[in-house]
Motif scaffolding. Structure first.
Motif, PDB file in Angstrom:
ATOM      1  N   PRO A  53      -6.063   5.715   0.370  1.00 59.36           N
ATOM      2  CA  PRO A  53      -6.927   4.398   1.002  1.00 59.36           C
ATOM      3  C   PRO A  53      -7.984   4.253   1.760  1.00 59.36           C
ATOM      4  O   PRO A  53      -7.360   4.493   2.782  1.00 59.36           O
ATOM      5  CB  PRO A  53      -5.503   3.052   0.779  1.00 59.36           C
ATOM      6  N   GLY A  54      -8.722   3.002   1.716  1.00 57.61           N
ATOM      7  CA  GLY A  54      -9.274   3.000   2.386  1.00 57.61           C
ATOM      8  C   GLY A  54     -10.601   4.233   2.595  1.00 57.61           C
ATOM      9  O   GLY A  54     -11.724   3.729   3.603  1.00 57.61           O
ATOM     10  N   GLN A  55     -10.931   4.463   1.763  1.00 54.86           N
ATOM     11  CA  GLN A  55     -11.923   5.603   2.512  1.00 54.86           C
ATOM     12  C   GLN A  55     -12.883   5.654   2.299  1.00 54.86           C
ATOM     13  O   GLN A  55     -14.060   6.075   3.529  1.00 54.86           O
ATOM     14  CB  GLN A  55     -11.747   7.132   1.254  1.00 54.86           C
ATOM     15  N   PHE A  56     -13.513   4.553   1.854  1.00 54.24           N
ATOM     16  CA  PHE A  56     -14.942   3.954   1.454  1.00 54.24           C
ATOM     17  C   PHE A  56     -15.335   3.169   3.298  1.00 54.24           C
ATOM     18  O   PHE A  56     -16.379   3.077   3.401  1.00 54.24           O
ATOM     19  CB  PHE A  56     -15.090   3.680   0.704  1.00 54.24           C
ATOM     20  N   LEU A  57     -14.325   3.101   3.279  1.00 58.07           N
ATOM     21  CA  LEU A  57     -14.399   1.433   4.561  1.00 58.07           C
ATOM     22  C   LEU A  57     -14.782   2.666   6.200  1.00 58.07           C
ATOM     23  O   LEU A  57     -15.255   2.303   6.921  1.00 58.07           O
ATOM     24  CB  LEU A  57     -13.265   1.036   4.752  1.00 58.07           C
ATOM     25  N   LEU A  58     -13.852   4.023   5.722  1.00 55.17           N
ATOM     26  CA  LEU A  58     -13.970   4.839   6.846  1.00 55.17           C
ATOM     27  C   LEU A  58     -15.040   5.644   7.573  1.00 55.17           C
ATOM     28  O   LEU A  58     -15.342   6.204   8.650  1.00 55.17           O
ATOM     29  CB  LEU A  58     -12.559   5.544   7.316  1.00 55.17           C
ATOM     30  N   GLN A  66     -21.790  -2.824   8.602  1.00 55.27           N
ATOM     31  CA  GLN A  66     -20.533  -2.026   8.496  1.00 55.27           C
ATOM     32  C   GLN A  66     -20.026  -2.591   6.769  1.00 55.27           C
ATOM     33  O   GLN A  66     -20.473  -3.622   6.699  1.00 55.27           O
ATOM     34  CB  GLN A  66     -19.898  -2.647   9.266  1.00 55.27           C
ATOM     35  N   MET A  67     -19.481  -1.493   6.311  1.00 49.91           N
ATOM     36  CA  MET A  67     -19.433  -2.242   4.720  1.00 49.91           C
ATOM     37  C   MET A  67     -17.868  -2.415   5.158  1.00 49.91           C
ATOM     38  O   MET A  67     -16.826  -1.712   5.686  1.00 49.91           O
ATOM     39  CB  MET A  67     -19.385  -0.859   3.831  1.00 49.91           C
ATOM     40  N   LEU A  68     -17.406  -3.396   4.469  1.00 44.72           N
ATOM     41  CA  LEU A  68     -16.440  -4.131   4.761  1.00 44.72           C
ATOM     42  C   LEU A  68     -14.995  -4.365   4.150  1.00 44.72           C
ATOM     43  O   LEU A  68     -13.822  -4.964   4.079  1.00 44.72           O
ATOM     44  CB  LEU A  68     -16.445  -5.827   5.382  1.00 44.72           C
ATOM     45  N   GLY A  69     -15.669  -4.175   2.691  1.00 39.71           N
ATOM     46  CA  GLY A  69     -15.343  -4.244   1.448  1.00 39.71           C
ATOM     47  C   GLY A  69     -15.299  -3.278   0.153  1.00 39.71           C
ATOM     48  O   GLY A  69     -16.655  -3.939   0.123  1.00 39.71           O
ATOM     49  N   TYR A  70     -14.649  -3.959  -0.905  1.00 39.75           N
ATOM     50  CA  TYR A  70     -14.389  -2.882  -1.253  1.00 39.75           C
ATOM     51  C   TYR A  70     -13.695  -3.545  -2.599  1.00 39.75           C
ATOM     52  O   TYR A  70     -12.134  -3.372  -2.114  1.00 39.75           O
ATOM     53  CB  TYR A  70     -15.256  -1.452  -2.082  1.00 39.75           C
ATOM     54  N   LEU A  71     -13.673  -3.713  -3.967  1.00 42.83           N
ATOM     55  CA  LEU A  71     -13.050  -3.634  -4.861  1.00 42.83           C
ATOM     56  C   LEU A  71     -13.490  -3.425  -5.981  1.00 42.83           C
ATOM     57  O   LEU A  71     -14.647  -4.077  -6.745  1.00 42.83           O
ATOM     58  CB  LEU A  71     -12.598  -5.174  -4.946  1.00 42.83           C
ATOM     59  N   VAL A  72     -12.940  -3.154  -7.370  1.00 44.64           N
ATOM     60  CA  VAL A  72     -12.532  -2.924  -8.916  1.00 44.64           C
ATOM     61  C   VAL A  72     -12.195  -4.047  -9.481  1.00 44.64           C
ATOM     62  O   VAL A  72     -11.566  -4.089  -8.861  1.00 44.64           O
ATOM     63  CB  VAL A  72     -12.372  -1.482  -9.478  1.00 44.64           C
ATOM     64  N   GLU A  73     -12.848  -5.239  -9.688  1.00 44.55           N
ATOM     65  CA  GLU A  73     -13.227  -6.517  -9.773  1.00 44.55           C
ATOM     66  C   GLU A  73     -11.587  -6.953 -10.823  1.00 44.55           C
ATOM     67  O   GLU A  73     -10.550  -7.246 -11.133  1.00 44.55           O
ATOM     68  CB  GLU A  73     -14.063  -6.942 -10.242  1.00 44.55           C
ATOM     69  N   GLU A  74     -12.080  -5.774 -11.897  1.00 39.39           N
ATOM     70  CA  GLU A  74     -11.534  -5.875 -13.251  1.00 39.39           C
ATOM     71  C   GLU A  74      -9.769  -5.036 -12.936  1.00 39.39           C
ATOM     72  O   GLU A  74      -8.725  -5.715 -13.873  1.00 39.39           O
ATOM     73  CB  GLU A  74     -11.649  -4.795 -14.585  1.00 39.39           C
ATOM     74  N   VAL A  75      -9.189  -4.008 -11.861  1.00 33.29           N
ATOM     75  CA  VAL A  75      -8.101  -4.410 -11.856  1.00 33.29           C
ATOM     76  C   VAL A  75      -7.693  -4.340 -10.935  1.00 33.29           C
ATOM     77  O   VAL A  75      -6.708  -3.850 -10.704  1.00 33.29           O
ATOM     78  CB  VAL A  75      -7.890  -2.768 -11.968  1.00 33.29           C
ATOM     79  N   GLY A  76      -8.277  -5.002 -10.160  1.00 29.83           N
ATOM     80  CA  GLY A  76      -7.646  -5.882  -8.675  1.00 29.83           C
ATOM     81  C   GLY A  76      -7.287  -4.664  -8.077  1.00 29.83           C
ATOM     82  O   GLY A  76      -6.379  -4.552  -6.877  1.00 29.83           O
TER      83      GLY A  76
END
Length: 149
Positions: free
Chosen positions: A59-64, A119-129
């Motif tokens: 979790p959070g790998q794309f932010l770190l 800085q990327m602050l968030g990411y989301l796969v909207e279809e699955v939350g």
């Protein structure tokens, strides 16, 4: 060196220096930009290595982990789907866009990038939350150098 942060962590970043802690304040990963320490095994004897040899998972790998230019030229959530839009996210002025999934993954990934810091602050796969984001964000504060050693 593999660093696997769990759900919920605190992050400090200043350029290529980073500190990641569990919510309880125990360090997970620290880098002064020259060396990196992984505390996920024995916290009294962290693994030490070069920061460019660190692999973040979980979790959070794309932010770190800031993606390299090469990672943006491939097809693994690197190509925009639609237009880049302006939005407010985590109380910050951001750009947001959906990125096309690589072959074998069904859904695009939406990202929010802070306009001022990049800085990327968030990411989301909207279809699955499924996703991750920074909360209680502070940008531009003076940080104690001791955080990174």
């Amino acid at each position: 060196m593999m660093v696997v942060p769990g759900h919920g962590c605190r992050v400090w970043r200043h350029g290529n220096k980073i500190r990641v802690e569990n919510i309880d304040g125990k360090p997970i990963f620290v880098s002064d930009g020259v060396r990196a320490w992984d505390f996920t095994g024995r916290s009294d004897r962290p693994l030490v290595g070069l920061p460019d040899r660190v692999i973040y998972l979980g979790p959070g790998q794309f932010l770190l982990h800031r993606r390299t230019t090469a990672e943006w030229t491939g097809n693994d959530f690197a190509q925009p789907v639609g237009d880049v839009e302006v939005a407010e996210f985590a109380g910050r002025h951001c750009w947001t866009v959906q990125l096309a999934p690589p072959e074998g993954k069904p859904y695009p990934l939406r990202i929010w990038v802070d306009v001022d810091s990049g800085q990327m602050l968030g990411y989301l796969v909207e279809e699955v939350g499924e996703g991750s984001q920074f909360v209680d964000l502070a940008v531009g504060e003076t940080l104690d150098e001791g955080l990174f050693v």
